[in-house]
Design a protein around this motif. Structure first.
Motif, PDB file in Angstrom:
ATOM      1  N   MET A 132      35.147  28.320  29.615  1.00  0.00           N
ATOM      2  CA  MET A 132      34.952  29.505  30.449  1.00  0.00           C
ATOM      3  C   MET A 132      36.270  30.236  30.689  1.00  0.00           C
ATOM      4  O   MET A 132      36.310  31.465  30.765  1.00  0.00           O
ATOM      5  CB  MET A 132      34.332  29.080  31.784  1.00  0.00           C
ATOM      6  N   MET A 133      37.373  29.500  30.778  1.00  0.00           N
ATOM      7  CA  MET A 133      38.676  30.141  30.910  1.00  0.00           C
ATOM      8  C   MET A 133      39.013  30.950  29.663  1.00  0.00           C
ATOM      9  O   MET A 133      39.563  32.054  29.745  1.00  0.00           O
ATOM     10  CB  MET A 133      39.760  29.089  31.156  1.00  0.00           C
ATOM     11  N   VAL A 134      38.676  30.401  28.490  1.00  0.00           N
ATOM     12  CA  VAL A 134      38.929  31.130  27.236  1.00  0.00           C
ATOM     13  C   VAL A 134      38.089  32.396  27.187  1.00  0.00           C
ATOM     14  O   VAL A 134      38.581  33.476  26.829  1.00  0.00           O
ATOM     15  CB  VAL A 134      38.633  30.230  26.027  1.00  0.00           C
ATOM     16  N   MET A 135      36.812  32.296  27.537  1.00  0.00           N
ATOM     17  CA  MET A 135      35.948  33.480  27.510  1.00  0.00           C
ATOM     18  C   MET A 135      36.401  34.526  28.523  1.00  0.00           C
ATOM     19  O   MET A 135      36.255  35.728  28.306  1.00  0.00           O
ATOM     20  CB  MET A 135      34.512  33.072  27.804  1.00  0.00           C
ATOM     21  N   SER A 136      36.940  34.070  29.652  1.00  0.00           N
ATOM     22  CA  SER A 136      37.374  34.999  30.692  1.00  0.00           C
ATOM     23  C   SER A 136      38.686  35.683  30.341  1.00  0.00           C
ATOM     24  O   SER A 136      38.847  36.886  30.541  1.00  0.00           O
ATOM     25  CB  SER A 136      37.504  34.240  32.020  1.00  0.00           C
ATOM     26  N   LYS A 137      39.641  34.914  29.822  1.00  0.00           N
ATOM     27  CA  LYS A 137      40.970  35.454  29.567  1.00  0.00           C
ATOM     28  C   LYS A 137      41.164  35.948  28.141  1.00  0.00           C
ATOM     29  O   LYS A 137      42.097  36.694  27.858  1.00  0.00           O
ATOM     30  CB  LYS A 137      42.033  34.385  29.872  1.00  0.00           C
ATOM     31  N   GLY A 138      40.290  35.514  27.217  1.00  0.00           N
ATOM     32  CA  GLY A 138      40.446  35.908  25.827  1.00  0.00           C
ATOM     33  C   GLY A 138      40.196  37.383  25.602  1.00  0.00           C
ATOM     34  O   GLY A 138      39.415  38.016  26.314  1.00  0.00           O
ATOM     35  N   GLU A 139      40.888  37.926  24.624  1.00  0.00           N
ATOM     36  CA  GLU A 139      40.717  39.345  24.278  1.00  0.00           C
ATOM     37  C   GLU A 139      40.742  39.484  22.763  1.00  0.00           C
ATOM     38  O   GLU A 139      41.472  38.755  22.066  1.00  0.00           O
ATOM     39  CB  GLU A 139      41.819  40.189  24.909  1.00  0.00           C
ATOM     40  N   THR A 140      39.960  40.394  22.257  1.00  0.00           N
ATOM     41  CA  THR A 140      39.934  40.638  20.814  1.00  0.00           C
ATOM     42  C   THR A 140      41.046  41.615  20.449  1.00  0.00           C
ATOM     43  O   THR A 140      41.129  42.714  21.006  1.00  0.00           O
ATOM     44  CB  THR A 140      38.571  41.202  20.387  1.00  0.00           C
TER      45      THR A 140
END
Length: 652
Positions: free
Chosen positions: A302-310
């Protein structure tokens, strides 16, 4: 004889007399038990079976009684009837936020962690962090702990704030090449050796990398390093952030979303997506189940999905070109979301793109010459200003699901025409076999709150036509299609090239697109069929509205009361804003459906089915059909809203 017969001892009451049976004995039989009258084996087994059934029923009743009592006492809460996903929540999130803020402020913890992160970034080739940047601790809405990236001095337009070396960007390609972690190595090897291909999501590789290295850091394995990518991502801060993400809410908060797609669809789908990836890992490497608990995997995912950017990064196969990739960019990922409130409603795609371009204060992009991701100011920024970027115009449900925040309710009113609702069309119980083989399960459709030239409900309409179509509809339209191929986009198979036994099964592939999922009839088959298709859509739209537990007016009242008294928690307020927006979008779509249904029910509606073609020079998107019925342009008209909203479209 009798002497050789082996008798089994029989326990008897002390008052009973045991005696052998004798012919002609007229003695009173009362109180006498004869040795030869023992139960048979069958009778014994039946008795044992009845005993088992009796005690199982007693245990079942006792267990149900215990569950009922515990639920009434609030000790347990079986919120999800069909499937309870793995969840976690902090026992006292409010105190956690306050404690983190006090510790960070009193001990200058954040400053020290920021310096460690800067050292790590600047230790890479070409890495640099502007001395004007600082990270500040603060309590935002109702005591929520936040860390914000700010500039301490004036920043000019196009000034570079961060250069993050490519070697420090946590992309999927980078993370799965990490040979220092045993789990990642094992997963990569298992993929290569496996007899069947198991695709791992990009965010899963990043999750494994961050989880592995965060554990090493916590265990002291990295104590010799002056800084790391996770310097600001300690376990307590992860827990604090996830407190506001719905997949980690407790049942008291989730009940505020009852009846919404946010809970019944999006939250459950996110649980399923994360747990599916976890099960892929345990399938490839069974020891993962022992080394990485599913709840830890879910937190970091969930941290990756929240902080990740394309962002466009060098392609793994061809380094000379770039390709969009999901990535975690340490420090840059602290840039907050900010878009100013639109000055007017965003009604068209042009309005949307213009607003998004002008709303963001910074720009994040890959610079091939520097081999780094660069954070640059798009406009001048004053001292002590927050460094922000626009996450894009999205629904409040999306903001809340992935980032744990919502925009004010006024945002919903101004961006309503960018929203979509979800409508499911169930399969008919008596569907004929010539159609049934193309539909294995029901489908759920995203429908626009405000249909426009680039986004019309052509998919749900085509699917509804297929569901209600009869053999007469299919054969009749095929006959007209032979005479007028302009009725439908695409090639038409001449009739004389088909089998002699021509029927609905053979005609279906010509009239409708059976290769798509779901199968679609892209043109009206007949007036009656079109009426039934829209009636089907209307029925399930109204049914969907009926599942909401209260009205938009009631949500407005709750929010006004909260504005005055502060009676809601952070999560409860977010839930009310999300469910209000969802109902508003669904009501607007419902109003569109009612207008079309009423139009097709009027006398002379045959004229509305005349096919008109869009100009060849006009570019269409999202597989929009170029041949459309005349009434299709009525979808673009503003539907009746407010006091004029059709009665069936009012959430009860």
């Amino acid at each position: 004889g009798a002497e050789a017969m082996r008798r089994r001892p029989v326990p008897v009451h002390y008052d009973w007399q045991v005696a052998p049976a004798q012919d002609g004995d007229e003695q009173d039989d009362e109180g006498i038990v004869f040795e030869d009258e023992q139960p048979s084996k069958a009778q014994e087994y039946v008795g044992m079976f009845c005993d088992y059934v009796f005690w199982i029923l007693i245990a079942y009743c006792a267990a149900n009684l215990l569950l009922f009592i515990c639920e009434r006492l609030g000790l347990i809460s079986p919120h999800f009837e069909e499937w309870m996903p793995v969840r976690w929540w902090h026992s006292n999130p409010h105190n956690l936020q306050k404690e983190l803020f006090e510790n960070a402020s009193a001990g200058a913890v954040t400053s020290a962690q920021f310096e460690g992160l800067k050292t790590w970034i600047e230790g890479g080739p070409g890495g640099w962090v502007s001395p004007k940047l600082a990270i500040m601790d603060y309590l935002s809405e109702r005591g929520r702990y936040e860390r914000r990236l700010e500039v301490k001095e004036q920043v000019d337009q196009d000034e570079v704030l961060v250069r993050l070396p490519l070697s420090h960007v946590l992309s999927s390609d980078f993370c799965q090449q990490d040979l220092t972690d045993a789990t990642i190595r094992q997963v990569v090897e298992a993929q290569k050796k496996g007899s069947e291909a198991v695709e791992i999501s990009p965010w899963t590789w990043i999750t494994l990398y961050m989880l592995a290295h965060a554990r090493k850091s916590a265990a002291g394995a990295a104590s010799t390093e002056t800084g790391r990518f996770d310097s600001l991502l300690k376990a307590e801060y992860v827990d604090a952030a996830l407190t506001y993400v719905p997949i980690f809410w407790d049942d008291d908060n989730l009940q505020w979303l009852n009846g919404t797609d946010m809970l019944n669809v999006h939250v459950m789908d996110l649980h399923a997506a994360i747990e599916t990836e976890y099960h892929k890992l345990t399938y490839l490497v069974p020891s993962v189940q022992d080394t990485i608990p599913v709840i830890d995997f879910k937190k970091w995912a969930m941290m990756v999905m929240s902080k990740g950017e394309t962002v466009d990064l060098p392609d793994r196969e061809n380094k000379t070109r770039t390709a969009p990739q999901l990535a975690i960019m340490p420090l840059i990922d602290l840039v907050d979301h900010h878009l100013p409130m639109p000055e007017k409603p965003l009604l068209t795609d042009d309005d949307l793109h213009m607003y998004q371009e002008s709303g963001s204060h910074t720009n994040i992009s890959y610079n091939a010459a520097l081999a780094a991701v660069v954070l640059k100011a798009k406009e001048a920024m004053g001292s002590n200003s927050a460094v922000t970027v626009g996450y894009g115009v999205r629904s409040n449900a999306d903001y809340l699901l992935y980032h744990g925040f919502t925009m004010p309710r006024e945002w919903s009113d101004l961006t309503m025409c960018t929203q979509y609702s979800m409508i499911e069309l169930p399969l008919p119980e008596d569907m004929p076999s010539w159609k049934a083989r193309f539909l294995a399960h029901p489908y759920r459709f995203a429908v626009p709150a405000c249909p426009n030239r680039k986004s019309t409900p052509h998919v749900i309409t085509g699917a509804a036509r297929f569901l209600v179509a009869t053999e007469e509809d299919i054969l009749g339209f095929e006959a007209r299609l032979q005479k007028d191929p302009e009725l439908l986009d695409g090639a038409v198979v001449p009739r004389d090239e088909k089998f002699l036994g021509h029927g609905a099964r053979e005609a279906l592939a010509t009239v409708c697109d059976t290769a798509s999922a779901p199968p679609l009839c892209r043109a009206p088959l007949s007036l009656e069929s079109e009426r039934q298709a829209w009636a089907l859509i209307k029925t399930h739209t109204v049914d969907r509205l009926a599942t909401h537990h209260n009205s938009v007016d009631e949500d407005d009242r709750i929010l006004r009361e909260d504005d005055a008294k502060g009676s809601l928690s952070v999560n409860q307020r977010h839930a009310v804003i999300v469910r209000r927006e969802e109902k508003m979008a669904l009501q607007r779509w419902c109003s569109v459906v009612v207008v079309v249904s009423d139009l097709l029910a009027k006398p002379g509606a045959e004229q509305e089915l005349i096919i008109e073609r869009m100009p060849a020079e006009e570019k269409l998107e999202n597989d929009e059909p170029r041949a459309r019925p005349r009434y299709w342009k009525r979808l673009l008209d503003p539907p009746p809203l407010g006091a004029d909203l059709p009665r069936v479209c009012r959430a009860r």
